[in-house]
Scaffold this active site. Structure first.
Site, PDB file in Angstrom:
ATOM      1  N   TYR A   5      -1.973  -1.272  10.814  1.00 33.02           N
ATOM      2  CA  TYR A   5      -2.271  -1.858   9.493  1.00 33.02           C
ATOM      3  C   TYR A   5      -1.135  -1.514   8.523  1.00 33.02           C
ATOM      4  O   TYR A   5      -0.563  -2.394   7.884  1.00 33.02           O
ATOM      5  CB  TYR A   5      -3.601  -1.334   8.940  1.00 33.02           C
ATOM      6  CG  TYR A   5      -3.688  -1.485   7.442  1.00 33.02           C
ATOM      7  CD1 TYR A   5      -3.455  -0.396   6.603  1.00 33.02           C
ATOM      8  CD2 TYR A   5      -3.935  -2.720   6.865  1.00 33.02           C
ATOM      9  CE1 TYR A   5      -3.480  -0.542   5.222  1.00 33.02           C
ATOM     10  CE2 TYR A   5      -3.960  -2.874   5.489  1.00 33.02           C
ATOM     11  CZ  TYR A   5      -3.729  -1.771   4.677  1.00 33.02           C
ATOM     12  OH  TYR A   5      -3.744  -1.927   3.306  1.00 33.02           O
ATOM     13  N   LYS A  35       1.978  -3.851   6.472  1.00 27.02           N
ATOM     14  CA  LYS A  35       2.362  -3.825   5.052  1.00 27.02           C
ATOM     15  C   LYS A  35       3.879  -3.609   4.939  1.00 27.02           C
ATOM     16  O   LYS A  35       4.565  -4.262   4.154  1.00 27.02           O
ATOM     17  CB  LYS A  35       1.618  -2.699   4.318  1.00 27.02           C
ATOM     18  CG  LYS A  35       0.138  -2.982   4.096  1.00 27.02           C
ATOM     19  CD  LYS A  35      -0.071  -4.263   3.309  1.00 27.02           C
ATOM     20  CE  LYS A  35      -1.541  -4.575   3.081  1.00 27.02           C
ATOM     21  NZ  LYS A  35      -1.740  -5.892   2.445  1.00 27.02           N
ATOM     22  N   SER A  92       0.825  -1.213   0.000  1.00 34.17           N
ATOM     23  CA  SER A  92       0.000   0.000   0.000  1.00 34.17           C
ATOM     24  C   SER A  92       0.853   1.253   0.000  1.00 34.17           C
ATOM     25  O   SER A  92       1.959   1.273   0.541  1.00 34.17           O
ATOM     26  CB  SER A  92      -0.883  -0.007   1.253  1.00 34.17           C
ATOM     27  OG  SER A  92      -1.465   1.252   1.451  1.00 34.17           O
TER      28      SER A  92
HETATM   29  C1  WQD Z   1      -9.749   9.238   1.354  1.00 35.64           C
HETATM   30  C2  WQD Z   1      -9.923  10.719   1.630  1.00 35.64           C
HETATM   31  C3  WQD Z   1     -10.280  11.246   3.950  1.00 35.64           C
HETATM   32  C4  WQD Z   1     -14.173   9.379   4.358  1.00 35.64           C
HETATM   33  C5  WQD Z   1      -7.240   4.072   2.845  1.00 35.64           C
HETATM   34  C6  WQD Z   1      -6.278   3.266   3.624  1.00 35.64           C
HETATM   35  C7  WQD Z   1      -5.103   2.898   2.762  1.00 35.64           C
HETATM   36  C8  WQD Z   1      -5.562   2.273   1.473  1.00 35.64           C
HETATM   37  C9  WQD Z   1      -6.599   3.116   0.757  1.00 35.64           C
HETATM   38  C10 WQD Z   1      -5.311  -0.105   1.510  1.00 35.64           C
HETATM   39  C11 WQD Z   1      -9.186  11.158   2.898  1.00 35.64           C
HETATM   40  C12 WQD Z   1     -11.495  11.618   3.111  1.00 35.64           C
HETATM   41  C13 WQD Z   1     -12.970   9.823   3.853  1.00 35.64           C
HETATM   42  C14 WQD Z   1     -15.178  10.323   4.694  1.00 35.64           C
HETATM   43  C15 WQD Z   1     -13.726  12.082   4.004  1.00 35.64           C
HETATM   44  N1  WQD Z   1      -6.080   0.993   1.703  1.00 35.64           N
HETATM   45  N2  WQD Z   1     -12.765  11.148   3.675  1.00 35.64           N
HETATM   46  N3  WQD Z   1     -14.916  11.651   4.501  1.00 35.64           N
HETATM   47  O1  WQD Z   1      -7.491   6.983   4.107  1.00 35.64           O
HETATM   48  O2  WQD Z   1      -6.722   7.630   1.753  1.00 35.64           O
HETATM   49  O3  WQD Z   1      -6.640   5.272   2.449  1.00 35.64           O
HETATM   50  O4  WQD Z   1      -7.652   3.371   1.697  1.00 35.64           O
HETATM   51  O5  WQD Z   1      -4.212  -0.188   1.104  1.00 35.64           O
HETATM   52  O6  WQD Z   1      -4.333   1.978   3.483  1.00 35.64           O
HETATM   53  O7  WQD Z   1      -5.816   4.058   4.675  1.00 35.64           O
HETATM   54  O8  WQD Z   1      -8.847   6.356   2.051  1.00 35.64           O
HETATM   55  O9  WQD Z   1     -11.228   6.614   1.472  1.00 35.64           O
HETATM   56  O10 WQD Z   1     -10.561   6.543   3.934  1.00 35.64           O
HETATM   57  O11 WQD Z   1     -10.031   8.548   2.580  1.00 35.64           O
HETATM   58  O12 WQD Z   1     -13.506  13.296   3.838  1.00 35.64           O
HETATM   59  O13 WQD Z   1     -16.302   9.986   5.180  1.00 35.64           O
HETATM   60  O14 WQD Z   1     -11.309  10.981   1.871  1.00 35.64           O
HETATM   61  O15 WQD Z   1     -10.016  12.262   4.905  1.00 35.64           O
HETATM   62  O16 WQD Z   1      -8.709  12.459   2.678  1.00 35.64           O
HETATM   63  P1  WQD Z   1      -7.392   6.671   2.664  1.00 35.64           P
HETATM   64  P2  WQD Z   1     -10.246   6.956   2.547  1.00 35.64           P
END
Ligand code: WQD
Length: 340
Positions: free
Chosen positions: A151, A155, A126
């Site tokens: 997590y 990785k 990741s």
């Molecule tokens: C994306 C953006 C949030 C929800 C995760 C894992 C990472 C990888 C990909 C596996 C961020 C914003 C989110 C919400 C929001 N997985 N957000 N409101 O955190 O980039 O990555 O998935 O490998 O390991 O950490 O993905 O979709 O949670 O967030 O504003 O209700 O959307 O702050 O900026 P993230 P995400």
């Protein structure tokens, strides 16, 4: 037909990859402990491809069970290792569950590969290993930073274990560092299953569009980005699945130039949260009700991939657009609603 073992193959990315493997004529074996997916995914894969992959429910942390499985299937040409827990927030609350599950499953797998002389593995990693990158787009040579969650640490440790094992054994490794996988298969028969309130942005958007959630909270509007919201590299899960095919093909043709290769798997484009909301609204003609609230602790401000290496060495690049991603995510949400 070359036999490929897909661990975690009834999961979100695993199932999409199994479909692409079958389409290319590989014989696919799937093992999964069904802790985060259902065996009916195998039926769905068969309905999409007309081929039923061999499936066994296996707990990879149970070394004896895994070794017994390999004793029956030692003619495996390569393994794609997806199996693992992946909820960042849950890993913070229960680190031991994540270290136990993700590390013992990987170690047991590698011990079986050495014992049964299975020489190739593609590992699901990741972009979280980069933390908050100092340079964008981020390249594979960017420093791996201290993991921001257990997590993410599993990785990083998984990558290091594979590097050491590849050096000491006759095993070739390709590690794929995913950016943000989203979307679903065009059939809308498979996609990411949510358990409770979605943690990730896209399922939260689609559930808001479906009226399941009242309002989307945008976590932070004061970041140093073009519009103050976080930037990510969102990649269609089918493009991501095809990157695994490219990696398998590279290993089976002995084209890898080192025993360990690492590739960023993203689009190379960064979209902010507000960009994504606009893209979803444009693709579906559905308005998303949202409010900007406080930042979510641990969020990276901006991260998106330099995809040069994967394009050159894997001869792979993404082809599906952000509109394709939004539309397929919405189609999947509607398919879920129709099943209720
Ligand atoms: C994306 C953006 C949030 C929800 C995760 C894992 C990472 C990888 C990909 C596996 C961020 C914003 C989110 C919400 C929001 N997985 N957000 N409101 O955190 O980039 O990555 O998935 O490998 O390991 O950490 O993905 O979709 O949670 O967030 O504003 O209700 O959307 O702050 O900026 P993230 P995400």
């Amino acid at each position: 037909m070359k036999k490929i073992l897909v661990t975690g193959g009834t999961g979100y990315i695993g199932s999409h990859t199994v479909i692409e493997l079958i389409k290319l004529g590989y014989e696919v074996l799937v093992i999964d402990n069904l802790s985060n997916s259902k065996a009916e995914v195998i039926d769905i894969i068969e309905s999409i491809t007309a081929v039923r992959p061999h499936f066994e429910k296996i707990e990879m942390c149970d070394k004896a069970a895994l070794a017994n499985y390999f004793s029956k299937h030692s003619d495996i040409a390569a393994v794609i290792h997806f199996a693992g827990m992946l909820q960042v927030a849950e890993s913070v609350e229960n680190p031991l569950k994540y270290y136990h599950n993700n590390m013992f499953s990987t170690i047991n797998l590698l011990e079986c590969m050495v014992a049964y002389k299975i020489k190739n593995i593609v590992f699901s990693s990741s972009c979280t290993v980069y933390g908050n990158p100092t340079q964008l787009p981020v390249t594979e040579t960017a420093p791996v930073q201290k993991a921001m969650s257990p997590y993410g640490n599993t990785k990083q440790m998984g990558e290091e274990i594979l590097e050491n094992v590849a050096k000491a054994n006759d095993i070739n490794v390709i590690t794929l560092r995913y950016f943000n996988p989203i979307g679903a298969h065009e059939s809308a028969k498979i996609g990411e299953i949510q358990h409770g309130v979605p943690h990730h942005l896209i399922p939260y958007i689609t559930e808001t569009a479906a009226g399941i959630r009242k309002q989307l909270n945008v976590f932070g509007g004061d970041y140093q980005t073009h519009d103050g919201t976080c930037v990510r590299d969102y990649i269609h899960v089918v493009d991501l699945a095809k990157a695994h095919i490219a990696a398998i093909s590279r290993l089976l043709s002995h084209s890898n130039e080192a025993k360990l290769e690492v590739y960023n798997i993203g689009t190379g484009l960064g979209y902010s949260v507000l960009d994504i909301i606009s893209a979803f609204e444009k693709a579906t003609n559905i308005k998303i009700n949202y409010q900007i609230v406080d930042r979510r602790p641990g969020d990276v401000e901006a991260v998106y991939a330099d995809t040069t290496l994967a394009e050159q060495k894997l001869n792979w690049k993404t082809v599906l657009s952000i509109e394709d991603m939004m539309r397929s995510a919405w189609n999947w949400e509607q398919a879920l609603a129709a099943k209720k």
